[in-house]
Design an enzyme around this catalytic site. Sequence first.
Site, short mmCIF file in Angstrom:
data_model
loop_
_atom_site.label_atom_id
_atom_site.label_comp_id
_atom_site.label_asym_id
_atom_site.label_seq_id
_atom_site.Cartn_x
_atom_site.Cartn_y
_atom_site.Cartn_z
N ARG A 109 -16.73 67.59 17.56
CA ARG A 109 -18.15 67.22 17.43
C ARG A 109 -18.33 65.70 17.25
O ARG A 109 -19.14 65.24 16.46
CB ARG A 109 -18.82 67.94 16.25
CG ARG A 109 -18.84 69.43 16.35
CD ARG A 109 -19.68 69.92 17.55
NE ARG A 109 -19.73 71.36 17.55
CZ ARG A 109 -18.77 72.13 18.08
NH1 ARG A 109 -17.73 71.58 18.67
NH2 ARG A 109 -18.89 73.44 18.04
N SER A 167 -25.95 74.53 14.01
CA SER A 167 -25.14 74.22 12.82
C SER A 167 -25.59 72.89 12.22
O SER A 167 -25.61 71.88 12.92
CB SER A 167 -23.66 74.08 13.21
OG SER A 167 -23.24 75.23 13.87
N GLU A 169 -23.72 67.57 11.02
CA GLU A 169 -23.54 67.54 12.48
C GLU A 169 -24.83 67.02 13.12
O GLU A 169 -24.81 66.34 14.15
CB GLU A 169 -23.21 68.95 12.98
CG GLU A 169 -23.03 69.02 14.48
CD GLU A 169 -22.64 70.41 14.98
OE1 GLU A 169 -21.80 71.08 14.38
OE2 GLU A 169 -23.23 70.81 16.01
C1 LIG Z 1 -29.84 77.13 18.32
C2 LIG Z 1 -28.90 75.97 18.52
C3 LIG Z 1 -27.58 76.22 18.83
C4 LIG Z 1 -26.68 75.15 19.05
N1 LIG Z 1 -25.40 75.44 19.35
C5 LIG Z 1 -24.51 74.43 19.56
C6 LIG Z 1 -23.15 74.72 19.91
O1 LIG Z 1 -22.76 75.88 20.06
N2 LIG Z 1 -22.30 73.68 20.08
C7 LIG Z 1 -22.71 72.38 19.96
O2 LIG Z 1 -21.88 71.49 20.13
N3 LIG Z 1 -24.00 72.08 19.66
C8 LIG Z 1 -24.91 73.07 19.46
N4 LIG Z 1 -26.20 72.78 19.13
C9 LIG Z 1 -26.62 71.37 18.99
C10 LIG Z 1 -27.28 70.76 20.26
O3 LIG Z 1 -27.66 71.76 21.15
C11 LIG Z 1 -26.35 69.79 20.98
O4 LIG Z 1 -25.91 68.78 20.09
C12 LIG Z 1 -27.02 69.11 22.17
O5 LIG Z 1 -26.07 68.38 22.91
C13 LIG Z 1 -28.16 68.18 21.78
O6 LIG Z 1 -28.82 67.79 22.97
P1 LIG Z 1 -30.29 67.21 22.95
O7 LIG Z 1 -30.59 66.75 24.33
O8 LIG Z 1 -31.24 68.18 22.36
O9 LIG Z 1 -30.09 65.95 21.99
P2 LIG Z 1 -31.15 65.29 21.01
O10 LIG Z 1 -31.33 66.16 19.81
O11 LIG Z 1 -32.37 64.86 21.73
O12 LIG Z 1 -30.34 63.99 20.57
C14 LIG Z 1 -29.16 64.07 19.81
C15 LIG Z 1 -28.67 62.65 19.52
O13 LIG Z 1 -28.28 62.02 20.72
C16 LIG Z 1 -29.09 60.87 21.00
N5 LIG Z 1 -29.36 60.93 22.45
C17 LIG Z 1 -29.98 61.91 23.15
N6 LIG Z 1 -29.93 61.67 24.46
C18 LIG Z 1 -29.25 60.48 24.62
C19 LIG Z 1 -28.87 59.70 25.75
N7 LIG Z 1 -29.15 60.05 27.00
N8 LIG Z 1 -28.17 58.55 25.53
C20 LIG Z 1 -27.87 58.16 24.27
N9 LIG Z 1 -28.22 58.85 23.15
C21 LIG Z 1 -28.90 60.01 23.33
C22 LIG Z 1 -30.32 61.01 20.12
O14 LIG Z 1 -30.84 59.75 19.76
C23 LIG Z 1 -29.74 61.76 18.92
O15 LIG Z 1 -29.11 60.86 18.03
C24 LIG Z 1 -27.14 73.82 18.93
C25 LIG Z 1 -28.50 73.57 18.64
C26 LIG Z 1 -29.36 74.63 18.45
C27 LIG Z 1 -30.81 74.36 18.17
#
Ligand SMILES: Cc1cc2nc3c(=O)[nH]c(=O)nc-3n(C[C@H](O)[C@H](O)[C@H](O)COP(=O)(O)OP(=O)(O)OC[C@H]3O[C@@H](n4cnc5c(N)ncnc54)[C@H](O)[C@@H]3O)c2cc1C
Length: 334
Positions: free
Chosen positions: A160, A234, A330
């Site tokens: 992670r 998580s 996380e």
């Molecule tokens: C129900 C649920 C289940 C999940 N299960 C998992 C799992 O099984 N495994 C896992 O690893 N994660 C899991 N996650 C966490 C999440 O899905 C991942 O971390 C995902 O990659 C986040 O993507 P996002 O586009 O929503 O990021 P965001 O929440 O929009 O951003 C996350 C971070 O990245 C930065 N960011 C976003 N896009 C960019 C970009 N293009 N360039 C630079 N910085 C950027 C943001 O500023 C922030 O700091 C889960 C979340 C939920 C809600």
Amino acid sequence: MLTQKNISLLPYNSFHLDVNAAEFVSIETVNQLQELLSQQTPALILGGGSNLLLTRNVDGLVVKIDIRGIDEVKEDNTHIYVRAGAGENWHEFVMYTMKRNWGGLENLSLIPGNVGAAPIQNIGAYGVELKDCFYELEAYDRTEKKVFAFGVNDCRFGYRNSIFKSAEKGRYIILNVTFILRKTPILHTSYGAIRDELKKMGIQSPAIQDVSKAVITIRRSKLPDPAEIGNAGSFFKNPVVDQAKFQSLSSKYTDMPAYPHEDQSVKLAAGWLIEQCGWKGYRKGDAGVHKDQALVLVNYGKATGREILELSLKIQSSVLKKFGVQLEEEVNIF
Ligand SMILES: Cc1cc2nc3c(=O)[nH]c(=O)nc-3n(C[C@H](O)[C@H](O)[C@H](O)COP(=O)(O)OP(=O)(O)OC[C@H]3O[C@@H](n4cnc5c(N)ncnc54)[C@H](O)[C@@H]3O)c2cc1C
């Protein structure tokens, strides 16, 4: 490129937190991003908002990365190289690869969020991590004001974690990610839950699409859907401890789940530690700990990010007190 003023970020985060952004802009091309960055410094970069705890209004500019597009870059006898724009929805991209029978991402089905954020914490599930299928990414360097390519070693992926979440946090904006996928898939079905689900489905020789379906079914049955109840998956990472710490804990807590990690270290289950401290199902106001998943903090409706943060701090200190283990978030806290 339309800049909106004083808008609520409620539709843009999976915790359903109602904070305001002074300015909000969605960018669809690298040129738009470069033009924008030559004039303004963003306060927050946003993908799908599924790994974010917003604890306050954003006084500055929020930039949502909506760069789309999926391209087959090249192929050889065994692999196909596919580039996806940072703004592509992760699960839809996985489904795109499943339809074409390209193996590698099936265990990562149904993870919320967008492609651009996936390398940031090296998303992982059911024995597979993004790094296993990662080829390269392009990112805009806010310091040098240039686009750079990062290979797998440059990203320093860990559990992670990556360079983008640690040493160079906030410096780069990820524009696209290229994956190396297999024409002849290798399945990862060692997780008991996947094997059990495939058995229930009556499948003996699974294809990648079957593994993907099994993962989707398991995730739907286990994890709270953010569309129904605000959460970011998580909240904490599973803590990694050294052998000495593991031995002292496991002699006291004989049923404590633990998994071998790198360099003789041991990964503990954060959810189990939190549950042992009595937090599972806890609720104060609208902030709580999920009734079935102690690792998932939830917003039942009108909780604020501050309330969820305060709850997370209390959980951290009780786990530290009982087990001497420091939990690390996380989720990204703003
Ligand atoms: C129900 C649920 C289940 C999940 N299960 C998992 C799992 O099984 N495994 C896992 O690893 N994660 C899991 N996650 C966490 C999440 O899905 C991942 O971390 C995902 O990659 C986040 O993507 P996002 O586009 O929503 O990021 P965001 O929440 O929009 O951003 C996350 C971070 O990245 C930065 N960011 C976003 N896009 C960019 C970009 N293009 N360039 C630079 N910085 C950027 C943001 O500023 C922030 O700091 C889960 C979340 C939920 C809600």
